[in-house]
Design a protein around this motif. Structure first.
Motif, short mmCIF file in Angstrom:
data_model
loop_
_atom_site.label_atom_id
_atom_site.label_comp_id
_atom_site.label_asym_id
_atom_site.label_seq_id
_atom_site.Cartn_x
_atom_site.Cartn_y
_atom_site.Cartn_z
N GLY A 179 0.81 -1.21 0.00
CA GLY A 179 0.00 0.00 0.00
C GLY A 179 0.84 1.26 0.00
N VAL A 180 2.14 1.13 -0.26
CA VAL A 180 3.06 2.26 -0.34
C VAL A 180 3.74 2.18 -1.69
CG1 VAL A 180 5.09 3.36 0.69
CG2 VAL A 180 3.44 2.19 2.16
N TYR A 181 3.55 3.20 -2.50
CA TYR A 181 4.10 3.15 -3.85
C TYR A 181 4.30 4.55 -4.42
CZ TYR A 181 -0.87 3.70 -4.97
OH TYR A 181 -2.16 4.15 -5.03
N GLU A 182 5.10 4.61 -5.47
CA GLU A 182 5.42 5.87 -6.12
C GLU A 182 4.40 6.14 -7.23
OE1 GLU A 182 9.50 8.04 -7.66
OE2 GLU A 182 9.37 5.86 -7.74
N ILE A 183 3.82 7.34 -7.21
CA ILE A 183 2.88 7.72 -8.27
C ILE A 183 2.82 9.25 -8.33
CG2 ILE A 183 0.83 7.61 -6.79
CD1 ILE A 183 -0.67 6.53 -9.35
N GLN A 184 2.90 9.78 -9.50
CA GLN A 184 2.89 11.23 -9.69
C GLN A 184 1.46 11.73 -9.90
OE1 GLN A 184 5.71 13.01 -9.30
NE2 GLN A 184 6.68 11.04 -8.85
N LEU A 185 1.20 12.97 -9.51
CA LEU A 185 -0.12 13.57 -9.73
C LEU A 185 -0.48 13.56 -11.21
CD1 LEU A 185 -0.32 16.66 -7.37
CD2 LEU A 185 -1.81 14.65 -7.40
N ARG A 186 0.51 13.74 -12.06
CA ARG A 186 0.29 13.74 -13.50
C ARG A 186 -0.32 12.40 -13.95
NH1 ARG A 186 5.13 15.26 -14.69
NH2 ARG A 186 6.01 13.19 -14.58
N ARG A 213 -7.56 13.92 6.65
CA ARG A 213 -8.51 13.03 7.33
C ARG A 213 -7.85 11.73 7.79
NH1 ARG A 213 -12.83 13.91 2.50
NH2 ARG A 213 -13.38 16.05 2.99
N GLY A 214 -6.53 11.62 7.60
CA GLY A 214 -5.80 10.46 8.10
C GLY A 214 -5.95 9.19 7.27
N LYS A 215 -6.32 9.31 6.03
CA LYS A 215 -6.54 8.12 5.18
C LYS A 215 -5.30 7.73 4.38
CE LYS A 215 -10.69 7.65 6.53
NZ LYS A 215 -11.04 6.54 7.41
N ILE A 216 -4.50 8.72 3.98
CA ILE A 216 -3.29 8.46 3.22
C ILE A 216 -2.20 9.41 3.67
CG2 ILE A 216 -4.61 7.80 1.15
CD1 ILE A 216 -3.46 10.49 -0.11
N SER A 251 3.56 12.21 -0.27
CA SER A 251 4.75 13.03 -0.09
C SER A 251 5.76 12.75 -1.18
CB SER A 251 5.37 12.72 1.28
OG SER A 251 6.55 13.43 1.48
N ASN A 252 6.19 13.80 -1.87
CA ASN A 252 7.23 13.69 -2.89
C ASN A 252 6.96 12.59 -3.92
OD1 ASN A 252 8.82 15.78 -1.75
ND2 ASN A 252 9.52 14.34 -0.19
N GLY A 253 5.72 12.50 -4.35
CA GLY A 253 5.38 11.54 -5.38
C GLY A 253 5.16 10.12 -4.88
N TRP A 254 5.12 9.93 -3.58
CA TRP A 254 4.86 8.61 -2.99
C TRP A 254 3.55 8.67 -2.21
CZ3 TRP A 254 7.74 4.03 -2.96
CH2 TRP A 254 8.96 4.09 -3.65
N VAL A 255 2.77 7.61 -2.31
CA VAL A 255 1.54 7.51 -1.53
C VAL A 255 1.66 6.32 -0.58
CG1 VAL A 255 0.25 6.06 -3.17
CG2 VAL A 255 -0.99 7.55 -1.64
N GLY A 256 1.16 6.53 0.61
CA GLY A 256 1.05 5.46 1.60
C GLY A 256 -0.38 5.42 2.07
N ILE A 257 -1.02 4.28 1.92
CA ILE A 257 -2.43 4.15 2.31
C ILE A 257 -2.48 3.58 3.73
CG2 ILE A 257 -4.65 3.11 1.76
CD1 ILE A 257 -3.59 2.93 -1.18
N ARG A 258 -3.03 4.37 4.64
CA ARG A 258 -3.14 3.91 6.03
C ARG A 258 -4.11 2.72 6.09
NH1 ARG A 258 -0.80 7.26 9.74
NH2 ARG A 258 -0.49 9.41 9.11
N ASN A 259 -3.83 1.83 6.97
CA ASN A 259 -4.67 0.64 7.22
C ASN A 259 -4.67 -0.35 6.05
OD1 ASN A 259 -5.41 1.54 9.79
ND2 ASN A 259 -7.05 2.78 8.90
N TRP A 260 -3.84 -0.14 5.05
CA TRP A 260 -3.77 -1.09 3.94
C TRP A 260 -3.37 -2.47 4.44
CZ3 TRP A 260 -4.52 -0.86 -1.39
CH2 TRP A 260 -4.02 -1.93 -2.13
N ILE A 281 7.41 5.85 5.48
CA ILE A 281 7.12 4.63 6.23
C ILE A 281 6.93 4.95 7.71
CG2 ILE A 281 8.04 2.37 6.92
CD1 ILE A 281 7.21 2.66 3.94
N ASP A 282 7.81 5.79 8.25
CA ASP A 282 7.70 6.15 9.67
C ASP A 282 6.39 6.88 9.97
OD1 ASP A 282 10.12 4.96 10.20
OD2 ASP A 282 11.25 6.83 10.19
N ARG A 283 5.93 7.70 9.05
CA ARG A 283 4.68 8.45 9.26
C ARG A 283 3.44 7.56 9.19
NH1 ARG A 283 4.49 13.17 5.21
NH2 ARG A 283 2.48 13.50 6.21
#
Length: 159
Positions: free
Chosen positions: A41-48, A71-74, A77-86, A112-114
């Motif tokens: 649930g943590v991966y690199e993806i650009q807004l584009r 809202r604490g769901k994701i 940061s810097n083109g990476w997304v981490g989905i909480r509770n994944w 990862i720490d966040r």
């Protein structure tokens, strides 16, 4: 390796999802199921890329991601997304735990720490990600992963 993401039909009854606008629902579902997702649930993806795939303007997509983060769901940061509770929603057999660990090692340490991941449930020691991601450019094309000596012949490396 083929990937698939199965979305439980209860997704649409979730109190958080019910409260979202149609664009927010689309983007949340996209974050869960796009081609770049992985078992952690943590991966690199650009807004584009998000904008191109969903048809949502890049600026609007950015605002929606900010709302998801507030809202604490994701975490985005810097083109990476981490989905909480994944990870909480995965079946944690040894092979899945191993896959999650491998994917987390590719991600930036600060992200990862966040996420506040429950490492004991994954059987990952506290020094879990002892080596940081020094290169976020993850080129998996084998054509470009060739030793320099093979490309340049008898060139000596400078240490």
């Amino acid at each position: 390796m083929a990937k698939q993401r199965i979305v439980n039909t209860r997704f649409w009854d979730d109190s958080y999802i019910v409260s979202l606008t149609p664009i927010e629902k689309l983007l949340f579902l996209y974050l869960l199921t796009n081609p770049l997702t992985n078992i952690s649930g943590v991966y690199e993806i650009q807004l584009r890329r998000i904008s191109f795939d969903t048809g949502v303007a890049e600026r609007e997509a950015g605002k929606v991601l900010e709302r998801f983060e507030a809202r604490g769901k994701i975490i985005y940061s810097n083109g990476w997304v981490g989905i909480r509770n994944w990870i909480k929603n995965q079946t944690l057999n040894p092979k899945v735990k191993q896959g999650i660990t491998l994917e987390l090692k590719k991600a930036p340490r600060e992200l990862i720490d966040r996420l506040s991941i429950d490492y004991p449930s994954l059987s990952i020691p506290d020094d879990r990600l002892s080596y940081p991601n020094l290169n976020s450019n993850t080129n998996s094309n084998p054509k470009f992963n060739v030793p320099l000596e093979r490309v340049f012949g008898n060139v000596k490396r400078i240490a």
